[in-house]
Each structure stands twice: as structure tokens, then as C-alpha cells.
Design a protein around this motif. Structure first.
Motif, PDB file in Angstrom:
ATOM      1  N   MET A   1      -4.028   1.989  11.059  1.00  0.00           N
ATOM      2  CA  MET A   1      -2.915   2.682  10.482  1.00  0.00           C
ATOM      3  C   MET A   1      -1.709   2.466  11.386  1.00  0.00           C
ATOM      4  O   MET A   1      -1.807   2.590  12.578  1.00  0.00           O
ATOM      5  N   THR A   2      -0.574   2.156  10.783  1.00  0.00           N
ATOM      6  CA  THR A   2       0.655   1.949  11.530  1.00  0.00           C
ATOM      7  C   THR A   2       1.294   3.298  11.818  1.00  0.00           C
ATOM      8  O   THR A   2       1.374   4.143  10.956  1.00  0.00           O
ATOM      9  N   THR A   3       1.734   3.490  13.028  1.00  0.00           N
ATOM     10  CA  THR A   3       2.341   4.752  13.414  1.00  0.00           C
ATOM     11  C   THR A   3       3.819   4.542  13.695  1.00  0.00           C
ATOM     12  O   THR A   3       4.199   3.586  14.349  1.00  0.00           O
ATOM     13  N   SER A   4       4.619   5.445  13.200  1.00  0.00           N
ATOM     14  CA  SER A   4       6.060   5.373  13.396  1.00  0.00           C
ATOM     15  C   SER A   4       6.418   5.722  14.835  1.00  0.00           C
ATOM     16  O   SER A   4       5.948   6.719  15.369  1.00  0.00           O
ATOM     17  N   ALA A   5       7.268   4.908  15.450  1.00  0.00           N
ATOM     18  CA  ALA A   5       7.692   5.177  16.819  1.00  0.00           C
ATOM     19  C   ALA A   5       8.778   6.250  16.865  1.00  0.00           C
ATOM     20  O   ALA A   5       8.978   6.886  17.887  1.00  0.00           O
ATOM     21  N   HIS A   6       9.491   6.450  15.763  1.00  0.00           N
ATOM     22  CA  HIS A   6      10.598   7.399  15.714  1.00  0.00           C
ATOM     23  C   HIS A   6      10.470   8.286  14.473  1.00  0.00           C
ATOM     24  O   HIS A   6      11.236   8.142  13.520  1.00  0.00           O
ATOM     25  N   PRO A   7       9.534   9.237  14.454  1.00  0.00           N
ATOM     26  CA  PRO A   7       9.293  10.015  13.250  1.00  0.00           C
ATOM     27  C   PRO A   7      10.448  10.896  12.804  1.00  0.00           C
ATOM     28  O   PRO A   7      10.481  11.318  11.676  1.00  0.00           O
TER      29      PRO A   7
ATOM     30  N   THR B   1      -1.306   2.431   1.380  1.00  0.00           N
ATOM     31  CA  THR B   1      -1.172   3.838   1.746  1.00  0.00           C
ATOM     32  C   THR B   1      -2.311   4.651   1.129  1.00  0.00           C
ATOM     33  O   THR B   1      -2.850   5.562   1.764  1.00  0.00           O
ATOM     34  N   ASP B   2      -2.690   4.324  -0.098  1.00  0.00           N
ATOM     35  CA  ASP B   2      -3.798   5.022  -0.733  1.00  0.00           C
ATOM     36  C   ASP B   2      -5.138   4.616  -0.126  1.00  0.00           C
ATOM     37  O   ASP B   2      -6.085   5.406  -0.118  1.00  0.00           O
ATOM     38  N   MET B   3      -5.225   3.398   0.396  1.00  0.00           N
ATOM     39  CA  MET B   3      -6.447   3.002   1.114  1.00  0.00           C
ATOM     40  C   MET B   3      -6.665   3.915   2.318  1.00  0.00           C
ATOM     41  O   MET B   3      -7.790   4.353   2.583  1.00  0.00           O
TER      42      MET B   3
ATOM     43  N   LEU C   1     -13.750   8.729   0.880  1.00  0.00           N
ATOM     44  CA  LEU C   1     -14.002   8.192  -0.458  1.00  0.00           C
ATOM     45  C   LEU C   1     -13.800   6.685  -0.543  1.00  0.00           C
ATOM     46  O   LEU C   1     -14.088   6.081  -1.570  1.00  0.00           O
ATOM     47  N   GLY C   2     -13.282   6.098   0.514  1.00  0.00           N
ATOM     48  CA  GLY C   2     -13.061   4.654   0.545  1.00  0.00           C
ATOM     49  C   GLY C   2     -13.679   4.071   1.789  1.00  0.00           C
ATOM     50  O   GLY C   2     -13.959   4.779   2.761  1.00  0.00           O
ATOM     51  N   ASP C   3     -13.885   2.769   1.739  1.00  0.00           N
ATOM     52  CA  ASP C   3     -14.448   2.052   2.881  1.00  0.00           C
ATOM     53  C   ASP C   3     -13.660   0.759   3.085  1.00  0.00           C
ATOM     54  O   ASP C   3     -14.221  -0.316   3.203  1.00  0.00           O
ATOM     55  N   TYR C   4     -12.329   0.901   3.072  1.00  0.00           N
ATOM     56  CA  TYR C   4     -11.476  -0.267   3.239  1.00  0.00           C
ATOM     57  C   TYR C   4     -11.417  -0.653   4.714  1.00  0.00           C
ATOM     58  O   TYR C   4     -11.331   0.216   5.583  1.00  0.00           O
ATOM     59  N   ASP C   5     -11.453  -1.936   4.986  1.00  0.00           N
ATOM     60  CA  ASP C   5     -11.421  -2.453   6.357  1.00  0.00           C
ATOM     61  C   ASP C   5     -10.103  -2.033   7.020  1.00  0.00           C
ATOM     62  O   ASP C   5      -9.023  -2.383   6.527  1.00  0.00           O
ATOM     63  N   PRO C   6     -10.169  -1.285   8.135  1.00  0.00           N
ATOM     64  CA  PRO C   6      -8.941  -0.818   8.801  1.00  0.00           C
ATOM     65  C   PRO C   6      -8.003  -1.951   9.213  1.00  0.00           C
ATOM     66  O   PRO C   6      -6.784  -1.787   9.146  1.00  0.00           O
ATOM     67  N   ASP C   7      -8.552  -3.101   9.617  1.00  0.00           N
ATOM     68  CA  ASP C   7      -7.687  -4.228   9.980  1.00  0.00           C
ATOM     69  C   ASP C   7      -6.944  -4.758   8.751  1.00  0.00           C
ATOM     70  O   ASP C   7      -5.760  -5.080   8.829  1.00  0.00           O
ATOM     71  N   LEU C   8      -7.633  -4.841   7.616  1.00  0.00           N
ATOM     72  CA  LEU C   8      -6.992  -5.269   6.382  1.00  0.00           C
ATOM     73  C   LEU C   8      -5.890  -4.284   6.003  1.00  0.00           C
ATOM     74  O   LEU C   8      -4.777  -4.687   5.654  1.00  0.00           O
TER      75      LEU C   8
ATOM     76  N   ARG D   1      -4.151  -2.287   7.930  1.00  0.00           N
ATOM     77  CA  ARG D   1      -3.007  -2.459   8.854  1.00  0.00           C
ATOM     78  C   ARG D   1      -2.178  -3.678   8.484  1.00  0.00           C
ATOM     79  O   ARG D   1      -0.949  -3.630   8.473  1.00  0.00           O
ATOM     80  N   ARG D   2      -2.851  -4.790   8.169  1.00  0.00           N
ATOM     81  CA  ARG D   2      -2.131  -6.018   7.802  1.00  0.00           C
ATOM     82  C   ARG D   2      -1.340  -5.824   6.502  1.00  0.00           C
ATOM     83  O   ARG D   2      -0.205  -6.280   6.388  1.00  0.00           O
ATOM     84  N   LEU D   3      -1.952  -5.146   5.522  1.00  0.00           N
ATOM     85  CA  LEU D   3      -1.257  -4.923   4.252  1.00  0.00           C
ATOM     86  C   LEU D   3      -0.063  -3.987   4.419  1.00  0.00           C
ATOM     87  O   LEU D   3       0.994  -4.213   3.822  1.00  0.00           O
ATOM     88  N   LEU D   4      -0.223  -2.930   5.219  1.00  0.00           N
ATOM     89  CA  LEU D   4       0.909  -2.042   5.499  1.00  0.00           C
ATOM     90  C   LEU D   4       2.040  -2.820   6.164  1.00  0.00           C
ATOM     91  O   LEU D   4       3.206  -2.695   5.778  1.00  0.00           O
ATOM     92  N   ALA D   5       1.695  -3.624   7.161  1.00  0.00           N
ATOM     93  CA  ALA D   5       2.714  -4.412   7.872  1.00  0.00           C
ATOM     94  C   ALA D   5       3.387  -5.408   6.933  1.00  0.00           C
ATOM     95  O   ALA D   5       4.610  -5.579   6.983  1.00  0.00           O
ATOM     96  N   ALA D   6       2.620  -6.053   6.066  1.00  0.00           N
ATOM     97  CA  ALA D   6       3.186  -7.026   5.124  1.00  0.00           C
ATOM     98  C   ALA D   6       4.175  -6.354   4.173  1.00  0.00           C
ATOM     99  O   ALA D   6       5.165  -6.965   3.776  1.00  0.00           O
ATOM    100  N   ASP D   7       3.918  -5.103   3.821  1.00  0.00           N
ATOM    101  CA  ASP D   7       4.831  -4.356   2.952  1.00  0.00           C
ATOM    102  C   ASP D   7       5.945  -3.674   3.738  1.00  0.00           C
ATOM    103  O   ASP D   7       6.820  -3.038   3.149  1.00  0.00           O
ATOM    104  N   GLY D   8       5.908  -3.756   5.072  1.00  0.00           N
ATOM    105  CA  GLY D   8       6.927  -3.097   5.887  1.00  0.00           C
ATOM    106  C   GLY D   8       6.812  -1.587   5.861  1.00  0.00           C
ATOM    107  O   GLY D   8       7.807  -0.880   5.953  1.00  0.00           O
ATOM    108  N   VAL D   9       5.586  -1.081   5.714  1.00  0.00           N
ATOM    109  CA  VAL D   9       5.351   0.351   5.596  1.00  0.00           C
ATOM    110  C   VAL D   9       4.717   0.879   6.876  1.00  0.00           C
ATOM    111  O   VAL D   9       3.785   0.283   7.415  1.00  0.00           O
ATOM    112  N   GLU D  10       5.248   1.998   7.361  1.00  0.00           N
ATOM    113  CA  GLU D  10       4.662   2.727   8.491  1.00  0.00           C
ATOM    114  C   GLU D  10       4.089   4.018   7.945  1.00  0.00           C
ATOM    115  O   GLU D  10       4.720   4.680   7.114  1.00  0.00           O
ATOM    116  N   MET D  11       2.912   4.384   8.415  1.00  0.00           N
ATOM    117  CA  MET D  11       2.245   5.581   7.901  1.00  0.00           C
ATOM    118  C   MET D  11       1.638   6.346   9.056  1.00  0.00           C
ATOM    119  O   MET D  11       0.916   5.779   9.869  1.00  0.00           O
ATOM    120  N   GLU D  12       1.962   7.619   9.109  1.00  0.00           N
ATOM    121  CA  GLU D  12       1.482   8.467  10.200  1.00  0.00           C
ATOM    122  C   GLU D  12       0.835   9.721   9.621  1.00  0.00           C
ATOM    123  O   GLU D  12       1.454  10.431   8.825  1.00  0.00           O
TER     124      GLU D  12
END
Length: 172
Positions: free
Chosen positions: A1-7, A134-136, A144-151, A153-164
Motif C-alpha cells: 500500500m502506498t502511503t502519503s508523505a504529506h497527508p 484501491t478496492d483491492m 475478503l480478497g487475496d490480491y498480491d500486495p506487490d501487484l 502497489r504497482r497498480l496504485l503507482a501506475a494510476d498515480g494513487v496514494e492510499m493510507e
């Protein structure tokens, strides 16, 4: 999960709520968004919290409007701060309140969502669908999900999304 440096910088968060609604045979309810910053993605039913409405009320209302499923009792599973940029480059910030329905529901026969909002509705097992990352995160955190955490993170980064997660320690 990507964490925002400046929340605390950027736009004020828009309160949204989503419901994880189980369907038949261990499926979950998903909607294909037709508008908004996640248009074109499969999502958990959800949307803005209206004036004078609690996040739980919004999750319940949005599930019914978008999927036709009327969830019974809901349990909170987490609160998340989500930041990104819309296609036009404008920054957005969402405060997502996630809920899990405690009873299964079925999309009613012949239900037709508002086509301006939702292009489709389905009830599938999470392993058979690739929702927005984000829903993953929300599904993984709720168990309820078993999505690969590395996948994820990569998808969040590709979309330019930070999630905390702000409160992922809510009782489940």
C-alpha cells in the motif's frame, strides 16, 4: 500500500462510502463505473456521503442505487485517505469509509442501474475480477480478497494513487 508523505496538504477530502456486499456462493457485488475518477473500473458499490447522511447510510444507499442489492446490517472495516489526480490533472482526495454487509444479497432480476453512473453490475468471486487497486486494498484488509500486495502497489503507482489507512483496526 502506498502511503502519503504529506497527508495534510492538498484538497480537503471528499467523504465517500462503499459496501462489500456478499452474493451467492461466496461472491461479492461489483459495479462498473461510468463516471468519476475511476470510470472504466470495477468497484465496490459506493459514492459520496450526502449532507446530513452518515457514512453507513451512504454505503447502504449507494449499494441499492448502483447494484439493486439492499444490504442488511453493515460492519465498518476501515477508513482510508486516497489521493490522486483526475484525467484533467486536477488533484483529488477521498476519505473512504468501508463497510462489510453481514448478510448476502442478490442483484434483483431485471435491475437496471443509472447508465450515467454504472455500466454494469456483477456478483463474482474476488479471484475472478480485477477491481480498481484501491478496492483491492479494502478487500484484502477486510479478509475478503487475496490480491498480491506487490501487484496492488504497482497498480496504485501506475494510476498515480496514494492510499493510507486511517483506521484499518476497526472491528470486523
Amino acid at each position: 500500500m502506498t502511503t502519503s508523505a504529506h497527508p495534510s496538504t492538498g484538497p480537503a477530502p471528499v467523504a465517500i462510502a462503499a459496501a462489500m456486499v456478499p452474493g451467492p456462493e461466496w461472491t461479492l457485488t461489483f459495479v462498473l463505473a461510468n463516471r468519476g475518477v475511476y470510470a472504466g473500473h470495477w468497484l465496490l458499490p459506493g459514492g459520496r456521503v450526502g449532507p446530513g447522511e452518515s457514512a453507513e447510510q451512504a454505503a447502504r444507499r449507494e449499494a441499492a442505487e448502483e447494484s439493486g442489492v439492499r444490504p442488511g446490517p453493515l460492519a465498518p472495516t476501515g477508513i482510508y485517505d486516497i489521493r490522486g489526480r483526475a484525467e484533467d490533472g486536477a488533484p483529488y482526495r477521498l476519505r473512504l469509509h468501508a463497510y462489510r454487509a453481514l448478510q448476502a444479497g442478490t442483484v434483483p432480476e431485471g435491475f437496471a442501474p443509472d447508465p450515467a453512473e454504472v455500466a454494469g453490475v456483477c456478483q463474482l468471486h474476488p479471484r475472478d475480477i480485477l477491481p480498481h487497486p484501491t478496492d483491492m486494498v479494502v478487500l484484502n484488509d477486510a479478509g475478503l480478497g487475496d490480491y498480491d500486495p506487490d501487484l496492488v502497489r504497482r497498480l496504485l503507482a501506475a494510476d498515480g494513487v496514494e492510499m493510507e489507512p486511517l483506521d484499518a483496526a476497526l472491528p470486523q
